[in-house]
Design a protein around this motif. Structure first.
Motif, PDB file in Angstrom:
ATOM      1  N   GLU A   1      31.319  69.298  51.830  1.00 10.30           N
ATOM      2  CA  GLU A   1      30.034  69.259  52.332  1.00 10.30           C
ATOM      3  C   GLU A   1      29.695  69.723  53.785  1.00 10.30           C
ATOM      4  O   GLU A   1      28.814  70.557  54.040  1.00 10.30           O
ATOM      5  CB  GLU A   1      29.502  67.729  52.221  1.00 10.30           C
ATOM      6  CG  GLU A   1      27.974  67.547  52.749  1.00 10.30           C
ATOM      7  CD  GLU A   1      27.047  67.984  51.551  1.00 10.30           C
ATOM      8  OE1 GLU A   1      25.807  68.185  51.732  1.00 10.30           O
ATOM      9  OE2 GLU A   1      27.560  68.088  50.502  1.00 10.30           O
TER      10      GLU A   1
ATOM     11  N   SER B   1      25.582  79.692  50.565  1.00  7.45           N
ATOM     12  CA  SER B   1      24.440  78.876  50.271  1.00  7.45           C
ATOM     13  C   SER B   1      24.956  77.234  49.944  1.00  7.45           C
ATOM     14  O   SER B   1      26.158  77.241  49.659  1.00  7.45           O
ATOM     15  CB  SER B   1      23.554  79.307  49.176  1.00  7.45           C
ATOM     16  OG  SER B   1      24.163  79.303  48.040  1.00  7.45           O
ATOM     17  N   SER B   2      24.334  76.444  50.011  1.00  7.48           N
ATOM     18  CA  SER B   2      24.588  75.043  49.604  1.00  7.48           C
ATOM     19  C   SER B   2      25.105  75.080  48.015  1.00  7.48           C
ATOM     20  O   SER B   2      25.949  74.364  47.596  1.00  7.48           O
ATOM     21  CB  SER B   2      23.433  74.184  49.965  1.00  7.48           C
ATOM     22  OG  SER B   2      23.350  73.775  51.369  1.00  7.48           O
TER      23      SER B   2
ATOM     24  N   LYS C   1      28.556  73.521  54.619  1.00  5.41           N
ATOM     25  CA  LYS C   1      27.166  73.778  54.465  1.00  5.41           C
ATOM     26  C   LYS C   1      26.456  73.905  55.830  1.00  5.41           C
ATOM     27  O   LYS C   1      25.280  74.424  56.260  1.00  5.41           O
ATOM     28  CB  LYS C   1      26.411  73.002  53.658  1.00  5.41           C
ATOM     29  CG  LYS C   1      26.988  72.643  52.226  1.00  5.41           C
ATOM     30  CD  LYS C   1      26.066  71.793  51.520  1.00  5.41           C
ATOM     31  CE  LYS C   1      26.634  71.580  50.079  1.00  5.41           C
ATOM     32  NZ  LYS C   1      25.804  70.528  49.161  1.00  5.41           N
TER      33      LYS C   1
END
Length: 221
Positions: free
Chosen positions: A97, A186-187, A100
């Motif tokens: 995570e 990108s996420s 990001k």
């Protein structure tokens, strides 16, 4: 106890943490001065004492805060309640995570590398607070799948190998972007990466289960 100054959002405090992250990463703890950090942040030098106590407190904040509260901690109980494949997907999604955050995470990694070369003690705190709990959460999943009451050396090796796949994208982020930018652009791409790594991890775990059962591994002569 958390002070009022550190518990309330404050633009000057945030600017100081960001400036400190960059300058400590570039120059190291000793070479980066509080004066240049405060100037880069557009803050009064006295703000460092107000928010962080001293230079060491500012360094700890720059070392830990940009990553935020990692979801791995909040989700440890959830991992144990899910089927293995789903637990791996969530664990690796949580682990990746912070990627990001883009440029900020690059500075975080540079500061971590510098800490290894010029230790201040912050790295050991990071191991105890972040790395060890993540490793233990994965060990719990492996023990459950392999039917172990206690993790042995091979269980630890497997856990390191699985998390090592994800760590590589932190350590080699610039290389990954240079070779194939869309891997991390990108996420959604980072979530796909977590999904793929979970699949690879599941194959590794099943291979270890077969090895322990004395079954031949695929491709073995």
């Amino acid at each position: 106890m958390t002070s009022l100054a550190t518990s309330l959002p404050d633009a000057a405090r945030s600017r100081l943490v960001r400036a400190a992250l960059r300058l400590f990463a570039e120059k190291g703890y000793e070479a980066a001065t509080t004066r240049e950090i405060s100037e880069a942040a557009g803050a009064n030098i006295s703000a460092i004492r107000y928010y962080f106590g001293d230079k060491a407190g500012l360094y700890r904040a720059a070392f830990t805060e940009p990553l935020g509260e990692l979801p791995c901690h909040a989700n440890r109980t959830l991992y144990a309640s899910l089927p293995l494949a789903a637990a791996l997907r969530l664990l690796l999604k949580d682990f990746l995570e912070p990627l990001k955050r883009g440029e900020e995470i690059r500075w975080v990694m540079k500061l971590h590398f510098r800490e290894m070369i010029e230790p201040t003690g912050a790295w050991q705190e990071e191991i105890d607070a972040e790395i060890k709990p993540q490793h233990e959460a994965l060990l719990g999943l492996l023990q459950r799948r392999l039917g172990l009451e206690q993790a042995d050396a091979d269980t630890h090796r497997l856990a390191f190998a699985i998390l090592g796949m994800a760590v590589h994208f932190y350590v080699g982020q610039d290389v990954a972007v240079a070779l194939l930018p869309e891997l991390l652009d990108s996420s959604a791409a980072i979530d796909v990466l977590a999904e793929r790594l979970a699949g690879y991890a599941l194959s590794m775990i099943e291979g270890e289960a077969r090895r322990r059962a004395g079954e031949p591994l695929h491709g073995a002569a």
